[in-house]
Design a protein around this motif. Structure first.
Motif, PDB file in Angstrom:
ATOM      1  N   LEU A   9       0.822  -1.213   0.000  1.00 44.58           N
ATOM      2  CA  LEU A   9       0.000   0.000   0.000  1.00 44.58           C
ATOM      3  C   LEU A   9       0.855   1.263   0.000  1.00 44.58           C
ATOM      4  N   GLU A  10       2.069   1.171   0.544  1.00 44.58           N
ATOM      5  CA  GLU A  10       2.959   2.336   0.502  1.00 44.58           C
ATOM      6  C   GLU A  10       3.378   2.641  -0.921  1.00 44.58           C
ATOM      7  N   PHE A  21       0.657   5.314   1.370  1.00 50.18           N
ATOM      8  CA  PHE A  21       0.315   5.213   2.793  1.00 50.18           C
ATOM      9  C   PHE A  21       1.559   4.858   3.609  1.00 50.18           C
ATOM     10  N   PRO A  22       1.612   5.293   4.857  1.00 50.34           N
ATOM     11  CA  PRO A  22       2.690   4.816   5.738  1.00 50.34           C
ATOM     12  C   PRO A  22       2.631   3.291   5.818  1.00 50.34           C
ATOM     13  N   THR A  23       3.782   2.657   5.939  1.00 48.79           N
ATOM     14  CA  THR A  23       3.807   1.190   5.908  1.00 48.79           C
ATOM     15  C   THR A  23       2.952   0.561   7.011  1.00 48.79           C
ATOM     16  N   PHE A  24       2.873   1.212   8.168  1.00 51.20           N
ATOM     17  CA  PHE A  24       2.122   0.594   9.262  1.00 51.20           C
ATOM     18  C   PHE A  24       0.621   0.522   8.964  1.00 51.20           C
ATOM     19  N   VAL A  25       0.127   1.369   8.047  1.00 48.51           N
ATOM     20  CA  VAL A  25      -1.306   1.354   7.726  1.00 48.51           C
ATOM     21  C   VAL A  25      -1.675   0.053   7.024  1.00 48.51           C
ATOM     22  N   GLY A  26      -0.914  -0.291   5.983  1.00 46.19           N
ATOM     23  CA  GLY A  26      -1.190  -1.536   5.267  1.00 46.19           C
ATOM     24  C   GLY A  26      -1.015  -2.748   6.162  1.00 46.19           C
ATOM     25  N   SER A  27      -0.010  -2.696   7.028  1.00 46.54           N
ATOM     26  CA  SER A  27       0.220  -3.808   7.944  1.00 46.54           C
ATOM     27  C   SER A  27      -0.910  -3.926   8.963  1.00 46.54           C
ATOM     28  N   LEU A  28      -1.400  -2.795   9.439  1.00 43.86           N
ATOM     29  CA  LEU A  28      -2.469  -2.803  10.438  1.00 43.86           C
ATOM     30  C   LEU A  28      -3.772  -3.336   9.844  1.00 43.86           C
ATOM     31  N   ILE A  29      -4.080  -2.962   8.617  1.00 43.10           N
ATOM     32  CA  ILE A  29      -5.276  -3.488   7.947  1.00 43.10           C
ATOM     33  C   ILE A  29      -5.171  -5.003   7.819  1.00 43.10           C
ATOM     34  N   MET A  30      -3.975  -5.475   7.476  1.00 43.23           N
ATOM     35  CA  MET A  30      -3.758  -6.915   7.354  1.00 43.23           C
ATOM     36  C   MET A  30      -3.990  -7.606   8.702  1.00 43.23           C
ATOM     37  N   VAL A  31      -3.524  -7.002   9.763  1.00 41.97           N
ATOM     38  CA  VAL A  31      -3.708  -7.586  11.099  1.00 41.97           C
ATOM     39  C   VAL A  31      -5.196  -7.725  11.418  1.00 41.97           C
ATOM     40  N   VAL A  32      -5.987  -6.722  11.071  1.00 39.82           N
ATOM     41  CA  VAL A  32      -7.435  -6.789  11.319  1.00 39.82           C
ATOM     42  C   VAL A  32      -8.058  -7.956  10.542  1.00 39.82           C
ATOM     43  N   LEU A  33      -7.673  -8.110   9.275  1.00 34.24           N
ATOM     44  CA  LEU A  33      -8.196  -9.216   8.465  1.00 34.24           C
ATOM     45  C   LEU A  33      -7.794 -10.566   9.053  1.00 34.24           C
ATOM     46  N   LEU A  34      -6.559 -10.657   9.528  1.00 32.01           N
ATOM     47  CA  LEU A  34      -6.076 -11.915  10.105  1.00 32.01           C
ATOM     48  C   LEU A  34      -6.817 -12.260  11.388  1.00 32.01           C
ATOM     49  N   ALA A  61      12.650  -1.520  -6.939  1.00 36.33           N
ATOM     50  CA  ALA A  61      11.296  -1.484  -6.393  1.00 36.33           C
ATOM     51  C   ALA A  61      11.097  -2.583  -5.350  1.00 36.33           C
ATOM     52  N   ASP A  62      10.437  -2.276  -4.237  1.00 40.67           N
ATOM     53  CA  ASP A  62      10.100  -3.288  -3.234  1.00 40.67           C
ATOM     54  C   ASP A  62       9.109  -4.295  -3.808  1.00 40.67           C
ATOM     55  N   MET A  63       8.206  -3.792  -4.652  1.00 42.76           N
ATOM     56  CA  MET A  63       7.171  -4.616  -5.267  1.00 42.76           C
ATOM     57  C   MET A  63       7.348  -4.577  -6.785  1.00 42.76           C
ATOM     58  N   PRO A  64       8.316  -5.318  -7.326  1.00 40.74           N
ATOM     59  CA  PRO A  64       8.613  -5.232  -8.754  1.00 40.74           C
ATOM     60  C   PRO A  64       7.449  -5.631  -9.665  1.00 40.74           C
ATOM     61  N   GLY A  83      11.213  -4.091   7.748  1.00 38.69           N
ATOM     62  CA  GLY A  83      11.301  -3.754   6.328  1.00 38.69           C
ATOM     63  C   GLY A  83      11.184  -4.983   5.455  1.00 38.69           C
ATOM     64  N   PHE A  84      10.358  -4.911   4.417  1.00 39.15           N
ATOM     65  CA  PHE A  84      10.011  -6.079   3.624  1.00 39.15           C
ATOM     66  C   PHE A  84      11.187  -6.653   2.828  1.00 39.15           C
ATOM     67  N   ALA A  85      11.828  -5.847   1.993  1.00 42.47           N
ATOM     68  CA  ALA A  85      12.906  -6.359   1.140  1.00 42.47           C
ATOM     69  C   ALA A  85      14.058  -6.930   1.967  1.00 42.47           C
ATOM     70  N   ASP A  86      14.397  -6.249   3.061  1.00 37.42           N
ATOM     71  CA  ASP A  86      15.479  -6.738   3.924  1.00 37.42           C
ATOM     72  C   ASP A  86      15.118  -8.088   4.544  1.00 37.42           C
ATOM     73  N   LEU A  87      13.853  -8.235   4.940  1.00 39.15           N
ATOM     74  CA  LEU A  87      13.411  -9.493   5.537  1.00 39.15           C
ATOM     75  C   LEU A  87      13.518 -10.642   4.543  1.00 39.15           C
ATOM     76  N   VAL A  88      13.088 -10.397   3.318  1.00 40.21           N
ATOM     77  CA  VAL A  88      13.169 -11.433   2.288  1.00 40.21           C
ATOM     78  C   VAL A  88      14.621 -11.845   2.069  1.00 40.21           C
TER      79      VAL A  88
END
Length: 468
Positions: free
Chosen positions: A106-107, A112-125, A250-253, A318-323
């Protein structure tokens, strides 16, 4: 074929998570090696396909409701403990990587700030924690085709706009960093990716397969799902390679590829990728919750919710670093699991074949009993049921109940049958009055209880204190 396809789509949905759907895995594991990375993607895909067929058969054979049941059955205690701990560690690690991927998605697309997309995901989970495994499988299977359609569309468009200088793309691709700790070798990296997928998926694959009575059918679904994943992996590798100039950094190529086509397309695909991230996150964390609450079923939701919230906290790395550093580590941990499960399947393949035959015959007898248009089982047929269940490695009562539940679901879904699950809540896990199989001393089938169940739909012949 319907069940096989459902199993296959569930596997693809589980496997195609944030790293795959975003394209980040493909960049670091394969395309950073240029042409040889494309060969590596093919090797990894085929390895995963074969392994998936094996694991699905084992999960069905043992009627697994969590991975530890199978691990204890196929290996020595210390090895089973290793696989159990590393699998739970993997489920959690990939789970919080998925949550991080949701934030990056979502960023990149909406700012959007990264925590927004992550927080929405947490609600769905968290909301998904209220679904049972069959409903969860249906949700995952439903979402998966959306990404497949998007990938096929991008594949066709890419074919129609092939670049002139492929050699230049190969040079650019090799400037991408390799996944850490893979010795800069394309074959080791490809196998590391395969074992990563194996350790990531094995737990939930076993749970999915455990709800299917027929090991042969489950195995075909696993193999088909693995082949579908391998094909999608090759298609994604091709798309990203041919668009390498536009996606560098790109983080999301993959999302970047669609953005260059049209902004509206990018928005739609970002939503699809977000849903695929959800698919993998919910599958992994759900399996973790099931395992942690193995001996305390009532504690499933607290464990599951705790894992989701802890994953949210760690997703800020951070997503790319984690991968780049988490995935290779997990791939090496998965190597032992892959070997053990492969050996177990090879050793038990004849037993699996024999058990498949037993369950197919039990399903025929169960259909005879449950179909309103057919006569009840004769004394000889009941004796055959007892003989078949006693020959199985699964407890008699559990096996007969499980076979009847699956047959009942099939008859209920068959519009030509007069059978209705509403009339037999004892065979409907979604019913509020469902109590599982009647409890009896030993493993014998409690025929008196079933006689009452066939008449009333429930188990009134069993005292409430005896019910499971």
């Amino acid at each position: 074929m319907g069940k096989t396809l459902k199993v296959a789509l569930a596997l693809v949905g589980l496997t195609v998570g944030a790293g795959f759907a975003s394209g980040q895995e493909v960049i670091q594991y394969f395309l950073s090696f240029g042409y040889w990375g494309i060969v590596g993607a093919a090797v990894a895909g085929l390895t995963i396909a074969v392994f998936s067929g094996w694991v699905y058969q084992l999960g069905s054979y043992y009627l697994a409701d969590n991975h530890s049941v199978v691990f204890k059955s196929v290996s020595r205690p210390w090895l089973a403990k290793y696989m159990d701990i590393t699998t739970m560690f993997t489920l959690f690690c990939i789970g919080f990587v998925m949550i991080a991927g949701a934030g990056s998605n979502l960023e990149q697309q909406f700012g959007f700030p990264t925590f927004v997309g992550s927080l929405i995901m947490v609600v769905l989970l968290v909301l998904s924690g209220f679904l049972d495994i069959d409903k969860l499988t249906s949700v995952i299977s439903f979402i998966t085709p959306l990404l497949i359609i998007c990938l096929l569309g991008a594949f066709v468009i890419t074919l129609g706009n092939m670049p002139d200088n492929i050699g230049h793309l190969n040079e650019i691709a090799q400037t991408n960093p390799h996944a850490s700790g893979t010795f800069d070798n394309w074959l080791i990296t490809a196998l590391n990716y395969a074992t990563l997928v194996m350790i990531m998926d094995t737990s939930m694959m076993l749970v999915f397969a455990g709800s299917h009575m027929n090991p042969a059918q489950a195995g075909k679904g696993g193999l088909l799902g693995g082949i579908m994943f391998a094909v999608l992996l090759m298609i994604l590798t091709f798309i990203l390679f041919m668009n390498m100039e536009d996606i560098m950094g790109a983080d999301m190529p993959l999302l970047k590829v669609f953005d260059t086509m049209h902004p509206a397309v990018g928005v739609f695909v970002s939503i699809v990728i977000y849903l695929m991230i959800y698919n993998t996150a919910v599958g992994l964390l759900y399996a973790l919750g099931r395992r942690l609450s193995n001996n305390k079923p009532g504690k499933f939701r607290p464990y599951y919710f705790a894992a989701v919230l802890a994953g949210f906290a760690l997703s800020f790395i951070g997503f790319a670093d984690l991968v780049g550093w988490v995935y290779p580590l997990l791939g090496y941990l998965g190597l032992i699991l892959a070997v053990v499960m492969g050996v177990a399947w090879f050793r038990d393949r004849q037993n699996i074949k024999d058990e498949t035959g037993r369950r197919e015959r039990l399903a025929e007898l169960a259909e005879t009993q449950l179909d309103p248009s057919a006569e009840d089982l004769t004394r000889a047929e009941r004796a055959e049921v007892e003989e078949l269940t006693s020959d199985s490695h699964v407890a008699d009562q559990e096996l007969w109940q499980s076979v009847q539940e699956e047959v009942a679901a099939d008859l209920d879904a068959d519009s030509s049958s007069d059978f209705s699950l509403k009339d037999v809540p004892a065979l409907d896990p979604d019913s509020k009055s469902y109590d599982g199989a009647p409890d009896t001393p030993g493993d014998e089938i409690h025929w008196k209880a079933y006689e009452e169940m066939y008449k009333t739909g429930e188990f009134p012949a069993v005292k409430p204190t005896e019910k499971q």
